[in-house]
Design an enzyme around this catalytic site. Sequence first.
Site, PDB file in Angstrom:
ATOM      1  CD  GLU A   1       1.543  -1.257   4.731  1.00  0.00           C
ATOM      2  OE1 GLU A   1       2.092  -0.827   5.765  1.00  0.00           O
ATOM      3  OE2 GLU A   1       1.462  -0.599   3.680  1.00  0.00           O
TER       4      GLU A   1
ATOM      5  CE  LYS B   1       5.238  -1.589   5.070  1.00  0.00           C
ATOM      6  NZ  LYS B   1       4.941  -0.576   4.004  1.00  0.00           N
ATOM      7  N   GLY B   2       3.653   2.673   7.690  1.00  0.00           N
ATOM      8  CA  GLY B   2       2.378   2.973   8.310  1.00  0.00           C
ATOM      9  C   GLY B   2       1.936   4.416   8.257  1.00  0.00           C
ATOM     10  NE  ARG B   3       6.559   8.468   8.971  1.00  0.00           N
ATOM     11  CZ  ARG B   3       7.856   8.550   8.730  1.00  0.00           C
ATOM     12  NH1 ARG B   3       8.281   8.916   7.539  1.00  0.00           N
ATOM     13  NH2 ARG B   3       8.739   8.263   9.681  1.00  0.00           N
ATOM     14  N   GLY B   4       0.783   5.678   5.848  1.00  0.00           N
ATOM     15  CA  GLY B   4      -0.455   5.621   5.067  1.00  0.00           C
ATOM     16  C   GLY B   4      -1.573   4.956   5.852  1.00  0.00           C
TER      17      GLY B   4
ATOM     18  CE  LYS C   1       9.404   7.465   1.027  1.00  0.00           C
ATOM     19  NZ  LYS C   1       8.558   6.319   0.729  1.00  0.00           N
TER      20      LYS C   1
ATOM     21  CB  THR D   1      -0.901  -0.004   1.252  1.00  0.00           C
ATOM     22  OG1 THR D   1      -1.746  -1.159   1.193  1.00  0.00           O
ATOM     23  CG2 THR D   1      -1.768   1.244   1.310  1.00  0.00           C
ATOM     24  N   GLY D   2       0.439   2.249  -0.741  1.00  0.00           N
ATOM     25  CA  GLY D   2       1.180   3.513  -0.784  1.00  0.00           C
ATOM     26  C   GLY D   2       1.529   3.863  -2.223  1.00  0.00           C
ATOM     27  CB  SER D   3       2.745   7.035  -3.669  1.00  0.00           C
ATOM     28  OG  SER D   3       3.929   7.188  -2.908  1.00  0.00           O
TER      29      SER D   3
HETATM   30  O1  DER Z   1       1.967   3.411   4.897  1.00  0.00           O
HETATM   31  C1  DER Z   1       2.728   2.556   4.457  1.00  0.00           C
HETATM   32  O2  DER Z   1       3.128   1.568   5.098  1.00  0.00           O
HETATM   33  C2  DER Z   1       3.316   2.780   3.097  1.00  0.00           C
HETATM   34  O3  DER Z   1       3.739   1.565   2.513  1.00  0.00           O
HETATM   35  C3  DER Z   1       4.528   3.677   3.293  1.00  0.00           C
HETATM   36  O4  DER Z   1       5.383   2.989   4.136  1.00  0.00           O
HETATM   37  C4  DER Z   1       5.217   4.037   2.002  1.00  0.00           C
HETATM   38  O5  DER Z   1       4.364   4.890   1.314  1.00  0.00           O
HETATM   39  P1  DER Z   1       4.878   5.664   0.002  1.00  0.00           P
HETATM   40  O6  DER Z   1       5.358   4.577  -0.940  1.00  0.00           O
HETATM   41  O7  DER Z   1       3.647   6.360  -0.489  1.00  0.00           O
HETATM   42  O8  DER Z   1       5.974   6.585   0.421  1.00  0.00           O
END
Ligand code: DER
Length: 233
Positions: free
Chosen positions: A107, A98-101, A125, A28-30
């Site tokens: 996950e 992880k987890g800012r989304g 990162k 999950t995430g961009s």
């Molecule tokens: O929230 C999450 O775990 C996302 O995978 C994060 O760790 C990475 O998000 P991004 O690819 O949008 O930077």
Amino acid sequence: LTQDELKKIAAYKAVEFVESGMVLGLGTGSTAKHAVDRIGELLRQGKLTNIVGIPTSKKTHEQAVSLGIPLSDLDSYPVVDLAIDGADEVDPFMNLVKGRGGSLLREKMVEGACKKFVVIVDESKLVPHLGGSGLAMPVEVVPYCWKFTAKRLQDLFEDCGCVAKLRTTGEQPFVTDNGNYVIDLYLKKDIGDLKVASDNILRLAGVVEHGMFLDMATTVIVASELGVTIRNK
Ligand code: DER
């Protein structure tokens, strides 16, 4: 190259590890979004067959459905061949934040069940230590008495100058796919012993899970202006 182009490069490189017949953890995430798009494209082209996707969020589930990727869950597939996901922070030992989304629980469940966990990031990162970037260290907590849990978390990291904040969407608490809240910990100093910190957080009854993914990644793919590097455990 833009940051998103770097993310796409890392994501496409990770999808080269995907073989027909695999059970895949879909991140999950961009950054992970590009990997899921690529998997969908290869399925459509017939270059990949017999893939089963295990999504790590409702958002990824929806994306995968729109791409026609066959989906299932951990109840049906308790062992996952390969998971591909992004990260907010990566330290030199391949420990992650992880987890800012907001998808950290699913996950961590999926990525904890897989044989190979490939992390895809752009170079921004990479950090020397987890937690000290001043950015959020997410913790998923039950909504019941979240203020009590937030205070316990804040006190736990007092020596790191921790401030615990409830994550909100507008005026309302952010609610995870699992109906929980997220307390973001903002630290001014790096976390010392990550394992001790992890154990202490999980000992709090109101905590569901936290965003430190320790000793879980097996491969990290980093895209930078200079090219793509692949590091294995
Ligand atoms: O929230 C999450 O775990 C996302 O995978 C994060 O760790 C990475 O998000 P991004 O690819 O949008 O930077």
